[in-house]
Scaffold this active site. Structure first.
Site, mmCIF file in Angstrom:
data_model
loop_
_atom_site.group_PDB
_atom_site.id
_atom_site.type_symbol
_atom_site.label_atom_id
_atom_site.label_comp_id
_atom_site.label_asym_id
_atom_site.label_seq_id
_atom_site.Cartn_x
_atom_site.Cartn_y
_atom_site.Cartn_z
ATOM 1 N N LYS A 171 0.831 -1.209 0.000
ATOM 2 C CA LYS A 171 0.000 0.000 0.000
ATOM 3 C C LYS A 171 0.865 1.258 0.000
ATOM 4 C CE LYS A 171 -2.233 -0.860 3.862
ATOM 5 N NZ LYS A 171 -1.629 -2.141 4.285
ATOM 6 N N ARG A 175 -9.343 0.813 8.773
ATOM 7 C CA ARG A 175 -8.868 -0.535 9.084
ATOM 8 C C ARG A 175 -9.924 -1.338 9.835
ATOM 9 N NH1 ARG A 175 -3.046 0.304 8.697
ATOM 10 N NH2 ARG A 175 -1.847 -1.264 9.720
ATOM 11 N N ARG A 194 11.876 -6.472 5.398
ATOM 12 C CA ARG A 194 11.769 -5.020 5.202
ATOM 13 C C ARG A 194 12.678 -4.256 6.171
ATOM 14 N NH1 ARG A 194 5.894 -2.188 5.239
ATOM 15 N NH2 ARG A 194 5.898 -2.634 7.462
ATOM 16 N N ARG A 218 11.501 -2.079 11.640
ATOM 17 C CA ARG A 218 10.408 -1.584 12.472
ATOM 18 C C ARG A 218 10.148 -2.592 13.587
ATOM 19 N NH1 ARG A 218 5.399 0.199 8.647
ATOM 20 N NH2 ARG A 218 4.277 -0.860 10.311
ATOM 21 N N ARG A 232 -0.217 -9.232 13.453
ATOM 22 C CA ARG A 232 -0.787 -8.182 12.586
ATOM 23 C C ARG A 232 -1.656 -8.816 11.505
ATOM 24 N NH1 ARG A 232 4.331 -5.169 10.654
ATOM 25 N NH2 ARG A 232 2.927 -3.761 9.542
HETATM 26 P P1 AMP Z 1 1.052 0.484 9.182
HETATM 27 O O1 AMP Z 1 2.260 1.337 9.038
HETATM 28 O O2 AMP Z 1 -0.081 0.903 8.318
HETATM 29 O O3 AMP Z 1 1.361 -0.986 9.073
HETATM 30 O O4 AMP Z 1 0.532 0.705 10.694
HETATM 31 C C1 AMP Z 1 1.358 0.420 11.802
HETATM 32 C C2 AMP Z 1 0.508 0.310 13.061
HETATM 33 O O5 AMP Z 1 -0.145 1.570 13.306
HETATM 34 C C3 AMP Z 1 -0.622 -0.710 13.003
HETATM 35 O O6 AMP Z 1 -0.191 -2.023 13.310
HETATM 36 C C4 AMP Z 1 -1.550 -0.154 14.081
HETATM 37 O O7 AMP Z 1 -1.058 -0.402 15.378
HETATM 38 C C5 AMP Z 1 -1.448 1.347 13.831
HETATM 39 N N1 AMP Z 1 -2.431 1.808 12.827
HETATM 40 C C6 AMP Z 1 -2.185 2.277 11.575
HETATM 41 N N2 AMP Z 1 -3.322 2.597 10.952
HETATM 42 C C7 AMP Z 1 -4.329 2.321 11.805
HETATM 43 C C8 AMP Z 1 -5.736 2.420 11.740
HETATM 44 N N3 AMP Z 1 -6.365 2.867 10.631
HETATM 45 N N4 AMP Z 1 -6.458 2.030 12.819
HETATM 46 C C9 AMP Z 1 -5.858 1.600 13.947
HETATM 47 N N5 AMP Z 1 -4.536 1.462 14.084
HETATM 48 C C10 AMP Z 1 -3.759 1.833 13.030
#
Ligand code: AMP
Length: 218
Positions: A13, A88, A124, A157, A168
């Site tokens: 994404k 999400r 990654r 990360r 996740r």
């Molecule tokens: P990402 O970088 O999109 O993988 O997001 C990393 C982390 O941020 C996720 O595992 C969640 O803990 C939090 N996060 C990101 N986007 C959301 C969302 N829309 N709703 C809730 N938690 C989020």
């Protein structure tokens, strides 16, 4: 136009959002990036979000919706914007549908099998200098490798550790996958095969976007 990027973590994404941003000049809004910045800056939001993020769980709908609502209201979003990682959950999607009503909305669901995601996320590495995304395997480089673009140190990360990746994915299947049904019923939903090169996947995205060419800037 509002472009929503759905798909599991590690499906591409962020990378596809960057391609769309570059080609069509809509800002990419990544909820994960905004939350990581808040954690780094130790804001009240960051303090509340940090433990959830490190465990691979979702931050509360209320906090994330408020954060995104505020970001979308900024002047650079007037022409359109790309949402990466938001919504999400169903409550987030429902809240989003009440924001900015009347704007054309396209949903790209980038699909990659779980095994490929585990491989990708374990490999990654993020540049601590410029934020560029690298793959540990692709360059055959070592863990201590530096960023080809800026020379910054590459780091993993916290939530890309194997035990957190698995969780996740469970969270994705339980809480985010139901959005497929939500958006399919609204007929703006496009499945995108997420395997292949960045260029291959972007071509699939562009094929859809170009059918709305009168609404796009090039
Ligand atoms: P990402 O970088 O999109 O993988 O997001 C990393 C982390 O941020 C996720 O595992 C969640 O803990 C939090 N996060 C990101 N986007 C959301 C969302 N829309 N709703 C809730 N938690 C989020």
């Amino acid at each position: 136009m509002r472009i929503v990027l759905l798909g599991p973590p590690g499906s591409g994404k962020g990378t596809q959002g960057e391609q769309i941003e570059k080609q069509y000049a809509f800002p990419r809004i990544s909820s994960g990036d905004l939350l990581r910045a808040a954690v780094q800056e130790k804001t009240p939001l960051g303090r509340q979000a940090e433990a959830f993020m490190n465990r691979g769980e979702l931050v509360s709908d209320e906090l994330v919706v408020d954060m995104i609502r505020e970001r979308i209201a900024a002047p650079d979003c007037r022409q359109g914007y790309i949402l990466d990682g938001f919504p999400r959950t169903l409550p987030q999607a429902e809240r989003l549908s009440g924001i900015d009503q009347g704007r054309r909305e396209l949903v790209f669901d980038i699909l990659v099998p779980d095994e490929a995601i585990i491989r990708r996320l374990s490999a990654r590495r993020i540049c601590s200098g410029c934020g560029a995304i690298h793959s540990f395997h692709s360059g055959g480089s070592s863990d201590a490798a530096t960023c080809a673009a800026c020379g910054g140190r590459l780091i993993q990360r916290d939530d890309d550790r194997p035990e957190v990746i698995k969780h996740r994915l469970e969270v994705y299947h339980a809480q985010t996958a139901p959005l497929q049904e939500f958006y399919r019923n609204r007929s703006v939903y496009h499945r995108i095969e997420g395997l292949g090169t960045v260029e291959d996947v972007f071509q699939r995205v562009k094929d859809v976007l170009e059918t709305y060419s009168s609404e796009l800037k090039h």
